[in-house]
Write a protein that holds these residues in place. Structure first.
Motif, PDB file in Angstrom:
ATOM      1  N   ILE A 251       0.846  -1.203   0.000  1.00 37.01           N
ATOM      2  CA  ILE A 251       0.000   0.000   0.000  1.00 37.01           C
ATOM      3  C   ILE A 251       0.879   1.250   0.000  1.00 37.01           C
ATOM      4  N   LEU A 252       1.926   1.244   0.832  1.00 37.88           N
ATOM      5  CA  LEU A 252       2.801   2.423   0.905  1.00 37.88           C
ATOM      6  C   LEU A 252       3.597   2.605  -0.389  1.00 37.88           C
ATOM      7  N   ARG A 253       4.017   1.504  -1.004  1.00 36.49           N
ATOM      8  CA  ARG A 253       4.715   1.650  -2.297  1.00 36.49           C
ATOM      9  C   ARG A 253       3.813   2.351  -3.300  1.00 36.49           C
ATOM     10  N   GLU A 254       2.533   1.953  -3.318  1.00 38.71           N
ATOM     11  CA  GLU A 254       1.596   2.550  -4.279  1.00 38.71           C
ATOM     12  C   GLU A 254       1.307   4.011  -3.963  1.00 38.71           C
ATOM     13  N   ARG A 255       1.027   4.282  -2.695  1.00 32.15           N
ATOM     14  CA  ARG A 255       0.509   5.617  -2.349  1.00 32.15           C
ATOM     15  C   ARG A 255       1.601   6.629  -2.090  1.00 32.15           C
ATOM     16  N   SER A 256       2.726   6.167  -1.526  1.00 35.37           N
ATOM     17  CA  SER A 256       3.780   7.096  -1.138  1.00 35.37           C
ATOM     18  C   SER A 256       4.921   7.095  -2.146  1.00 35.37           C
ATOM     19  N   GLY A 257       5.071   5.967  -2.863  1.00 30.50           N
ATOM     20  CA  GLY A 257       6.224   5.844  -3.752  1.00 30.50           C
ATOM     21  C   GLY A 257       7.489   5.460  -3.011  1.00 30.50           C
ATOM     22  N   VAL A 258       7.361   5.189  -1.714  1.00 32.88           N
ATOM     23  CA  VAL A 258       8.540   4.787  -0.934  1.00 32.88           C
ATOM     24  C   VAL A 258       8.997   3.401  -1.385  1.00 32.88           C
ATOM     25  N   LEU A 259      10.275   3.111  -1.265  1.00 33.13           N
ATOM     26  CA  LEU A 259      10.750   1.751  -1.494  1.00 33.13           C
ATOM     27  C   LEU A 259      10.158   0.855  -0.403  1.00 33.13           C
ATOM     28  N   PRO A 260      10.112  -0.463  -0.634  1.00 36.70           N
ATOM     29  CA  PRO A 260       9.402  -1.340   0.320  1.00 36.70           C
ATOM     30  C   PRO A 260       9.989  -1.269   1.727  1.00 36.70           C
ATOM     31  N   PRO A 261       9.215  -0.760   2.704  1.00 31.34           N
ATOM     32  CA  PRO A 261       9.776  -0.545   4.037  1.00 31.34           C
ATOM     33  C   PRO A 261       9.681  -1.749   4.976  1.00 31.34           C
ATOM     34  N   GLY A 262       8.740  -2.668   4.751  1.00 33.24           N
ATOM     35  CA  GLY A 262       8.387  -3.659   5.762  1.00 33.24           C
ATOM     36  C   GLY A 262       9.541  -4.527   6.257  1.00 33.24           C
ATOM     37  N   ASP A 263      10.252  -5.177   5.330  1.00 29.74           N
ATOM     38  CA  ASP A 263      11.302  -6.101   5.768  1.00 29.74           C
ATOM     39  C   ASP A 263      12.475  -5.350   6.385  1.00 29.74           C
ATOM     40  N   VAL A 264      12.787  -4.184   5.855  1.00 33.07           N
ATOM     41  CA  VAL A 264      13.831  -3.337   6.443  1.00 33.07           C
ATOM     42  C   VAL A 264      13.437  -2.963   7.875  1.00 33.07           C
ATOM     43  N   ARG A 265      12.167  -2.598   8.033  1.00 27.63           N
ATOM     44  CA  ARG A 265      11.687  -2.195   9.356  1.00 27.63           C
ATOM     45  C   ARG A 265      11.812  -3.341  10.363  1.00 27.63           C
TER      46      ARG A 265
ATOM     47  N   GLU B 205       9.588  13.494   3.132  1.00 29.79           N
ATOM     48  CA  GLU B 205      10.200  14.768   3.539  1.00 29.79           C
ATOM     49  C   GLU B 205      11.532  15.016   2.847  1.00 29.79           C
ATOM     50  N   GLY B 206      11.899  14.141   1.894  1.00 32.27           N
ATOM     51  CA  GLY B 206      13.062  14.433   1.064  1.00 32.27           C
ATOM     52  C   GLY B 206      14.289  13.587   1.327  1.00 32.27           C
ATOM     53  N   ALA B 207      14.233  12.720   2.355  1.00 32.89           N
ATOM     54  CA  ALA B 207      15.380  11.841   2.595  1.00 32.89           C
ATOM     55  C   ALA B 207      15.416  10.748   1.535  1.00 32.89           C
ATOM     56  N   THR B 208      16.621  10.273   1.204  1.00 34.63           N
ATOM     57  CA  THR B 208      16.699   9.057   0.402  1.00 34.63           C
ATOM     58  C   THR B 208      16.300   7.891   1.299  1.00 34.63           C
ATOM     59  N   PHE B 209      16.005   6.756   0.670  1.00 36.07           N
ATOM     60  CA  PHE B 209      15.627   5.588   1.471  1.00 36.07           C
ATOM     61  C   PHE B 209      16.764   5.202   2.423  1.00 36.07           C
TER      62      PHE B 209
ATOM     63  N   PRO C  70      19.469  -1.943   2.304  1.00 38.70           N
ATOM     64  CA  PRO C  70      18.686  -2.512   1.212  1.00 38.70           C
ATOM     65  C   PRO C  70      19.651  -3.135   0.193  1.00 38.70           C
ATOM     66  N   SER C  71      19.250  -4.228  -0.432  1.00 41.66           N
ATOM     67  CA  SER C  71      20.153  -4.826  -1.430  1.00 41.66           C
ATOM     68  C   SER C  71      20.248  -3.932  -2.654  1.00 41.66           C
ATOM     69  N   THR C  72      19.175  -3.194  -2.926  1.00 43.56           N
ATOM     70  CA  THR C  72      19.207  -2.207  -4.006  1.00 43.56           C
ATOM     71  C   THR C  72      18.310  -1.044  -3.612  1.00 43.56           C
ATOM     72  N   THR C  73      18.581   0.127  -4.173  1.00 37.87           N
ATOM     73  CA  THR C  73      17.660   1.245  -3.966  1.00 37.87           C
ATOM     74  C   THR C  73      16.929   1.565  -5.270  1.00 37.87           C
ATOM     75  N   ASP C  74      16.988   0.632  -6.223  1.00 38.94           N
ATOM     76  CA  ASP C  74      16.165   0.769  -7.425  1.00 38.94           C
ATOM     77  C   ASP C  74      14.784   0.183  -7.141  1.00 38.94           C
ATOM     78  N   ASP C  75      13.795   0.717  -7.836  1.00 40.62           N
ATOM     79  CA  ASP C  75      12.402   0.335  -7.592  1.00 40.62           C
ATOM     80  C   ASP C  75      12.067  -0.879  -8.460  1.00 40.62           C
TER      81      ASP C  75
ATOM     82  N   LYS D   4      16.113  -3.809 -14.501  1.00 42.25           N
ATOM     83  CA  LYS D   4      17.495  -3.943 -14.051  1.00 42.25           C
ATOM     84  C   LYS D   4      17.673  -3.194 -12.725  1.00 42.25           C
ATOM     85  N   ALA D   5      18.413  -3.785 -11.801  1.00 41.85           N
ATOM     86  CA  ALA D   5      18.668  -3.129 -10.517  1.00 41.85           C
ATOM     87  C   ALA D   5      20.133  -3.310 -10.147  1.00 41.85           C
ATOM     88  N   ARG D   6      20.720  -2.218  -9.654  1.00 43.64           N
ATOM     89  CA  ARG D   6      22.117  -2.302  -9.233  1.00 43.64           C
ATOM     90  C   ARG D   6      22.185  -2.466  -7.719  1.00 43.64           C
ATOM     91  N   ALA D   7      23.189  -3.196  -7.288  1.00 46.62           N
ATOM     92  CA  ALA D   7      23.358  -3.407  -5.845  1.00 46.62           C
ATOM     93  C   ALA D   7      23.664  -2.084  -5.153  1.00 46.62           C
TER      94      ALA D   7
END
Lengths: 367, 367
Positions: free
Chosen positions: A56-70, A111-115, A134-139, A173-176
């Motif tokens: 839901i947050l990926r869709e609405r906020s555009g944030v990278l997936p937070p759950g597993d990191v959290r 608020e402007g921070a990177t992930f 995160p293993s990657t910061t690509d979406d 494609k995603a870079r580490a």
């Protein structure tokens, strides 16, 4: 000079650098086990999740997936019982079941921070005793093909499908993430798993640079096989098939240690993959009810309602399968990880004892 | 010995203890002004809010009203630009417009913390440079009677009504939070306002023990009158009527200093109360558009759609009204608080300069 101050000058005595690679609930469980051991912990987390609060947050906020990191951040909190640490893990039943920590990460990014900056801010908030990368910061999103040939899109759908998976890949494609690669290269021990094989462990390997680093690092690489085939993705697979799937996704010949579960009072063993396809199981083997409680709240995929219909059982390693594994991996450990709390989770103290054995092997090799 | 180390032994030189009493957006604005001055800051916050994010969380979570407390915590953050401080103030447009800080307070309470413990945890999170105290930790709602005799329930409805208010009261008995009383008793200066008169300042006085402490404390008491009659609650009221309302709610004879706004290029003055009733204003005087931007997002009361229909103007203090105020209050200061950012907010630097004058009066009295 105190013995503590002498540590840096004695490389053999310094704490091992252990890197955990995974996601989901298995990785924080491993972190809890590692915390009791003399090691520095870094967690590299899969970034393709799209289920529940995270989706839901990926869709609405555009944030990278937070759950597993959290979940890893919570597992690394210096005092997990402190009010802010408890609040960080808190879920709001009345707000899409979001975990507060997910919202903190989303707010920091909005608020402007990177992930990555957001993760660092949370490490500070929780006074974490280790690092999370995160293993990657690509979406990216995960796509997979089942053993019966269907292509399924999205991690949430893949992890609750009606058939075991054969292959997964990323939709772009995603870079580490560079600090993740650096952590692997500096590690003494890298632990892949425990966790969902295709949706927590392997997605890390699909990022350009991670598998390469894992093959290049001098660290020992341990694979902790899933304990049960609870997730649709691994239904009916045995330990040999799980290892083979990891090998197909970049790890061929790279695993030094493989750890499997065998209950002291095991009633039987898993069938091989195809016998576990929907409708072919003769009878339910175990209730998934304890699994449903692992992560709180309902899944938001269209699949979970069907999930209840499927049983799961221990991932076995017996007979020919065990011989095949032993032929490919230098050290194979089969231990009893039965856990009173949950059928699907490795008992943390048994996991810790096994990791300590693994660490001692690392040390003896280093000396 | 350094001059810094000598401070505690020189009572006249120690920073003044200033207690702010209010709520809403006026109180954090005052805190911002106070931060530039040599004083220790404690904020006592009204606890009857039921609008927007706060109202939704009160209903769904059962948490005491977090919004105004959260704004004071943000205003006291040691580094307001730090990632966590920015995230704390962040609003989620896609989640009922909740501010993250409100959700942090709710999560802490849902995890078993008392509201006061939750506030302390947030002070720690933000490394606050002052303290925040709820005026009460009892669960209360505001009720009021308009000057045309209607009874209106709920702070949100009261603050956006169609008529000025005469009296407000709480729906149940509430006791003062002990640290709030202690702060008042230990203060050198207590500042009531700026802010919404009936819904931010007076609700603090309705709690058993607060007005008593205000009358008993040796601190000087300053009232900063609202700058505009933007809120429905004070439409058409002049400075004398605002002070009289404060006096009717427990402050008769207790105000030492009253501060009013007068623009250097003021075009006119407000009418007295009854002329401002709905439909009696001849023409719009100022657009409320800047007011709508003050707190982000729509109100959840049924009234806000009508709010746009109402103009507001400066609360005036002229002629007889000024003479009446000067007869009752030892020191009356009329200053220009015009603010380029907003018609309704006191310019922070002008406010700071005026508070410094007030503080100097406190000091000279103390010496």
């Amino acid at each position: 000079m105190s013995s503590r101050a002498a540590l840096p000058s004695d490389p053999a005595a310094r704490p091992l650098r252990v890197v955990s690679i995974g996601g989901g609930t298995g990785q924080p469980n491993l972190i809890c086990a590692l915390r009791a051991l003399p090691c520095a912990i870094e967690a590299i987390v899969a970034m393709a999740d799209d289920g529940r609060s995270t989706g839901i947050l990926r869709e609405r906020s555009g944030v990278l997936p937070p759950g597993d990191v959290r979940k890893c951040l919570s597992a690394l909190a210096s005092d997990p019982g402190a009010p802010l640490a408890r609040a960080f893990a808190h879920r709001f039943g009345y707000l899409d079941n979001h975990a507060l920590g997910n919202l903190v990460l989303a707010a920091l990014c909005e608020e402007g921070a990177t992930f990555t900056e957001a993760v660092c801010a949370c490490e500070q908030l929780l006074d974490c005793v280790g690092r999370v990368h995160p293993s990657t910061t690509d979406d990216v999103h995960l796509i997979g093909r089942t053993v019966d040939g269907r292509v399924v899109r999205g991690q949430a759908a893949l992890s609750h499908g009606s058939c075991a998976l054969e292959t997964v890949w990323l939709d772009s494609k995603a870079r580490a993430h560079a600090p993740a690669v650096a952590a692997i290269m500096a590690a003494d021990l890298v632990v892949l798993g425990p966790g969902s094989l295709f949706t927590s462990i392997i997605p890390n390997l699909l990022v350009d640079g991670i598998a390469t680093a894992l093959r290049a690092t001098p660290a020992m690489k341990a694979f902790i096989c899933p304990k049960v085939d609870m997730q649709g993705e691994t239904w009916g697979m045995d330990g040999d098939e799980c290892l083979a799937a990891l090998e197909r996704h970049g790890m061929a010949g790279a695993i030094d240690i493989a750890v499997f579960h065998r209950s002291a009072d095991a009633a039987g063993s898993a069938t091989r993959t195809f016998r576990a396809l929907v409708g072919r199981l003769a009878e339910p083997i175990a209730s998934p009810s304890d699994a449903a409680n692992l992560d709180g709240g309902p899944s938001r995929t269209s699949v979970p309602a069907r999930h209840d219909a499927f049983p799961f059982r221990d991932v076995a390693l017996t007979g020919d399968a065990e011989r095949r594994v032993r032929a490919r991996v230098p050290w194979v450990a089969v231990r009893d990880f039965s856990c009173a709390r949950s059928r699907s989770i490795h008992d943390p103290s048994a996991l810790g004892a096994c990791i300590l054995e693994v660490m001692n092997r690392c040390r003896s090799r280093r000396r």
